[in-house]
Enzyme design. Structure first.
Site, PDB file in Angstrom:
ATOM      1  N   LYS A  52       0.849  -1.202   0.000  1.00 53.72           N
ATOM      2  CA  LYS A  52       0.000   0.000   0.000  1.00 53.72           C
ATOM      3  C   LYS A  52       0.885   1.254   0.000  1.00 53.72           C
ATOM      4  O   LYS A  52       0.658   2.194  -0.746  1.00 53.72           O
ATOM      5  CB  LYS A  52      -0.927  -0.003   1.229  1.00 53.72           C
ATOM      6  N   GLN A  96      -4.754  -1.239   9.860  1.00 58.72           N
ATOM      7  CA  GLN A  96      -4.744  -2.561   9.225  1.00 58.72           C
ATOM      8  C   GLN A  96      -5.340  -3.602  10.172  1.00 58.72           C
ATOM      9  O   GLN A  96      -5.006  -3.650  11.358  1.00 58.72           O
ATOM     10  CB  GLN A  96      -3.299  -2.916   8.841  1.00 58.72           C
ATOM     11  N   ASP A 119     -10.857   3.573   4.793  1.00 56.14           N
ATOM     12  CA  ASP A 119     -11.333   2.200   4.619  1.00 56.14           C
ATOM     13  C   ASP A 119     -12.853   2.107   4.636  1.00 56.14           C
ATOM     14  O   ASP A 119     -13.410   1.034   4.400  1.00 56.14           O
ATOM     15  CB  ASP A 119     -10.822   1.352   5.797  1.00 56.14           C
TER      16      ASP A 119
END
Ligand code: GUN
Length: 286
Positions: A52, A96, A119
């Site tokens: 990422k 994450q 997200d």
């Protein structure tokens, strides 16, 4: 059978974003910035967050990687998120998952400023998505929808069957497909007679997390199959269905399939980059 090429589309999205970012940085004199937080040193997760960061840097997005020890307390994590919420130079915050067992994931996700929630997992964003308004959309479902559209798959009126009901993929995917006028069925580990339902799926999205559960017998003839799984089997990367035991029969029966690697994975990252730029633009115009 058509292969739904996520690698090619992600590359295209990234090159368009890179041009847009160059223009925006010239205009606003500040680069978009993403902060990624990860707790622990799970090898698969480490490799995801590194890719990422690499993708961000390739197109002009700054990316800070905060890798914390597994033993980090919930309070330490919340303090870090609070400082990133306050930091005017930070556009996107990504925690994450999964987090260590002693940390309450919901408390952490809810502590992120929903306007920086790259997200789309904050309840405000899930609520906005459910009411079909402007929301930050979770990256994997957003990437899948972009891939279907770019490959010319029509969605309106189709029966979309999703296997998996996670907050990251299954649930937001169902909402997105409803928004696109599909009829949606969500299956999960307690579903009775899974093959009966999967055989109705004109678009079948498989997000289970282990291979070989779905075989050709369970497909509708001419189905478009999206494979979200990333599994390591004897050192080889396989999907939940792609490169599984029955792949030859599956390829004969399906009209299209997204490969692993090279299907959903690169699209998840491309959508993350899109979300960072979307937030940056909103923040600069506010
Ligand atoms: N873990 C696996 N996939 C994802 C993702 O897309 N976002 C976050 N935050 N964690 C993940």
């Amino acid at each position: 059978m058509q292969t739904l090429n996520g690698t090619a589309l992600a590359k295209k999205i990234k090159s368009v974003l890179a041009i847009e970012i160059e223009y925006l940085v010239n205009k606003y004199r500040r680069s978009p910035k993403l902060c990624i937080i990860m707790a622990g040193d799970d090898p698969a997760n480490s490799s995801y967050v590194k890719s990422k960061k690499k993708s961000c840097n390739e197109i002009g997005i700054l990316c800070d990687l905060n890798i914390l020890p597994y033993a980090t307390s919930q309070q330490e994590l919340l303090t870090l998120i609070d400082s990133l919420n306050q930091n005017t130079e930070v556009d996107g915050i990504l925690v994450q998952l999964p987090l260590p067992k002693h940390i309450d994931q919901n408390v952490v996700l809810q502590s992120i400023d929903y306007k920086k929630d790259v997200d789309g997992l904050h309840p405000m964003n899930t609520g906005l998505l459910n009411s079909s308004t402007d929301a930050l959309i979770p990256c994997t479902p957003k990437g899948i929808l972009s891939l279907l559209k770019a490959e010319g798959v029509s969605i309106t009126g189709k029966h979309c069957v999703i296997i998996g009901r996670s907050n990251l993929v299954g649930k937001p995917m169902a909402q997105l497909m409803l928004r696109e006028n599909a009829s949606v069925t969500v299956c999960h580990s307690k579903t009775r007679d899974l093959p009966y339902l999967t055989r109705q799926g004109e678009i079948l999205i498989i997000a289970i997390g282990h291979p070989n559960l779905v075989n050709a017998e369970m497909l509708k003839e001419g189905a478009v199959v999206i494979d979200v799984g990333i599994n390591s089997v004897e050192g080889k990367l396989v999907g939940d269905i792609y490169n599984s035991i029955d792949v030859n029969n599956i390829e004969k029966k399906a009209a299209a399939i997204s490969p692993v690697p090279g299907g959903v994975g690169p699209m998840t990252i491309a959508s993350l980059l899109e979300n960072v730029v979307e937030i940056y633009k909103k923040r600069m115009c506010d």
